[in-house]
Design an enzyme around this catalytic site. Structure first.
Site, PDB file in Angstrom:
ATOM      1  N   LYS A 296       3.753 -15.273   2.008  1.00  0.00           N
ATOM      2  CA  LYS A 296       3.834 -16.125   0.823  1.00  0.00           C
ATOM      3  C   LYS A 296       5.296 -16.324   0.446  1.00  0.00           C
ATOM      4  O   LYS A 296       5.769 -15.950  -0.628  1.00  0.00           O
ATOM      5  CB  LYS A 296       3.058 -15.488  -0.339  1.00  0.00           C
TER       6      LYS A 296
ATOM      7  N   ASP B 278      -5.143  -7.052   5.689  1.00  0.00           N
ATOM      8  CA  ASP B 278      -6.393  -6.424   5.287  1.00  0.00           C
ATOM      9  C   ASP B 278      -7.422  -7.492   4.912  1.00  0.00           C
ATOM     10  O   ASP B 278      -8.579  -7.476   5.354  1.00  0.00           O
ATOM     11  CB  ASP B 278      -6.119  -5.496   4.100  1.00  0.00           C
TER      12      ASP B 278
ATOM     13  N   ASP C 271      -2.566 -17.867   1.823  1.00  0.00           N
ATOM     14  CA  ASP C 271      -3.746 -18.433   1.170  1.00  0.00           C
ATOM     15  C   ASP C 271      -4.288 -19.625   1.958  1.00  0.00           C
ATOM     16  O   ASP C 271      -5.499 -19.785   2.126  1.00  0.00           O
ATOM     17  CB  ASP C 271      -3.448 -18.811  -0.280  1.00  0.00           C
TER      18      ASP C 271
ATOM     19  N   TYR D 297       0.815  -1.212   0.000  1.00  0.00           N
ATOM     20  CA  TYR D 297       0.000   0.000   0.000  1.00  0.00           C
ATOM     21  C   TYR D 297       0.854   1.270   0.000  1.00  0.00           C
ATOM     22  O   TYR D 297       0.344   2.362  -0.262  1.00  0.00           O
ATOM     23  CB  TYR D 297      -0.935   0.029   1.200  1.00  0.00           C
TER      24      TYR D 297
ATOM     25  N   ASP E 277     -10.647  -9.084   7.523  1.00  0.00           N
ATOM     26  CA  ASP E 277     -12.043  -8.986   7.086  1.00  0.00           C
ATOM     27  C   ASP E 277     -12.695 -10.363   7.044  1.00  0.00           C
ATOM     28  O   ASP E 277     -13.878 -10.519   7.390  1.00  0.00           O
ATOM     29  CB  ASP E 277     -12.125  -8.329   5.711  1.00  0.00           C
TER      30      ASP E 277
END
Length: 368
Positions: free
Chosen positions: A192, A249, A225, A142, A253
């Protein structure tokens, strides 16, 4: 010892409505528990734009840097959709996070027993869930450079750069390990590393911090993942999850919806310790400004109240009082008191925003 200071930024939409109930709770602790705060109030988001032409005035930013903690309600609304990007209400929130250097975002996902049937997952999977995701908040994809939309070979190319330094990973890892020591003493780091060099560095630094200073905490690693899959398969296997800005993020959620209602979820954003030893901190509910219900007196103040409980715990070393407040919320839910967002199941007693505040204060009184 000086009185701890709080800056309240109620913001937009339902922010002032839910924050009014938090103010009542703060007053209760001052009157009944002799736990007093020096409280000031100011504007952020659309409210600040309406008053000053900017989403966060410089004077407000200066106050936020000086106080022990900031409590924020919500920002944004359709009235500000056509503003220039630099003036949108959300820029005020992002400025607070960036300039206060609030690098560690704590997102609890706790499923109160009374709400276990509200989750989209089966009760036995979510009942008793109590995990925290620690999301790195000020770096990663970001904020990394280069970024932007460029022209290349006659077509547009969008670029965002995933960039982390050792120091940025080190400090958020330490935040997660310290939190785990207060809880179940278990951290799962998610990245990852199988396909991203930043993930390899992330894992290396977390391992080094663990070996050097936190060998007593159980550490595991998981690809992000797989972590998303495990959160909906068996979320109670986790205690503290630490991850980067982008994955945090997404994963937070995902975890939020395990609990049954977005209106119940608090958060904390923590920075480096100040001179008094307390971390710079801002506390806010996860929900947004909810313009569709603004002014109706039906918003759920619980997430904002629970955000104040997090302030009691992490900024003011009042863990027992934080427990008292969280237990009061749990008691009220157990008694079937429900704001509109919690009325999708049968058997609840409907109440207003103020009515939920009344019920929580009654439960606090009963705890004495």
């Amino acid at each position: 010892m000086s009185t701890p200071s709080l800056l309240i930024l109620a913001g937009d939409g339902i922010g002032p409505e839910v924050m009014a109930q938090v103010t009542r709770i703060i007053d209760w602790f001052g009157e009944k528990r002799d736990l007093k705060f020096d409280v000031s109030e100011d504007l952020v988001g659309g409210a600040a734009y309406d008053a000053h032409g900017v989403p966060l005035h410089d004077d407000t930013m200066a106050k936020a840097q000086e106080v022990d903690a900031v409590l924020l309600g919500a920002v944004g609304g359709p009235a500000y959709d056509d503003l220039d990007f630099s003036l949108k209400p959300e820029r005020g929130l992002l400025r607070l996070r960036k300039e206060m250097d609030l690098f560690s975002n704590l997102r609890p996902a706790q499923c109160f027993d009374a709400l276990a049937d509200f989750s989209s997952l089966k009760r036995d999977i979510v009942a008793g869930l109590d995990i925290v995701i620690v999301r790195e908040l000020t770096s990663g994809s970001y904020f990394g450079e280069p970024r932007g939309i460029f022209e290349e070979n006659g077509q547009r190319v969008g670029i965002n750069t995933q960039r982390y330094t050792e120091a940025e990973i080190d400090r958020v890892a330490r935040s997660a390990f310290e939190l785990a020591r207060r809880r179940g003493n278990k951290v799962c780091s998610m990245e990852k590393a199988n396909v991203m060099e930043s993930g390899i560095l992330w894992r290396d630094v977390v391992e080094a911090v663990h070996k050097a200073d936190y060998a007593d905490v159980e550490l595991s690693h998981m690809y992000a993942d797989n972590g998303a899959m495990q959160l909906v398969r068996a979320p109670k296997q986790f205690d503290v999850i630490v991850t980067d800005n982008l994955f945090g993020d997404i994963l937070s959620d995902c975890a939020a919806m395990l609990t049954g209602s977005l209106g119940m979820l608090p958060s904390a954003s923590l920075g480096a310790p100040m001179e008094n030893g307390r971390p710079k901190a801002m506390y806010e509910p996860v929900h947004g400004s909810a313009p569709d219900i603004t002014g109706q007196g039906i918003a759920n103040p619980s997430a904002c109240i629970l955000s104040f409980a997090m302030a009691l715990r992490y900024s003011f070393d009042q863990g027992a009082e934080a427990d008292r407040l969280e237990k009061a919320v749990e008691t009220v839910l157990g008694n079937g008191v429900r704001t509109a967002d919690l009325m999708q199941a049968e058997g609840g007693t409907p109440t207003s925003t103020e009515g939920m505040g009344d019920a929580i204060i009654d439960a606090l009184n009963a705890s004495l």
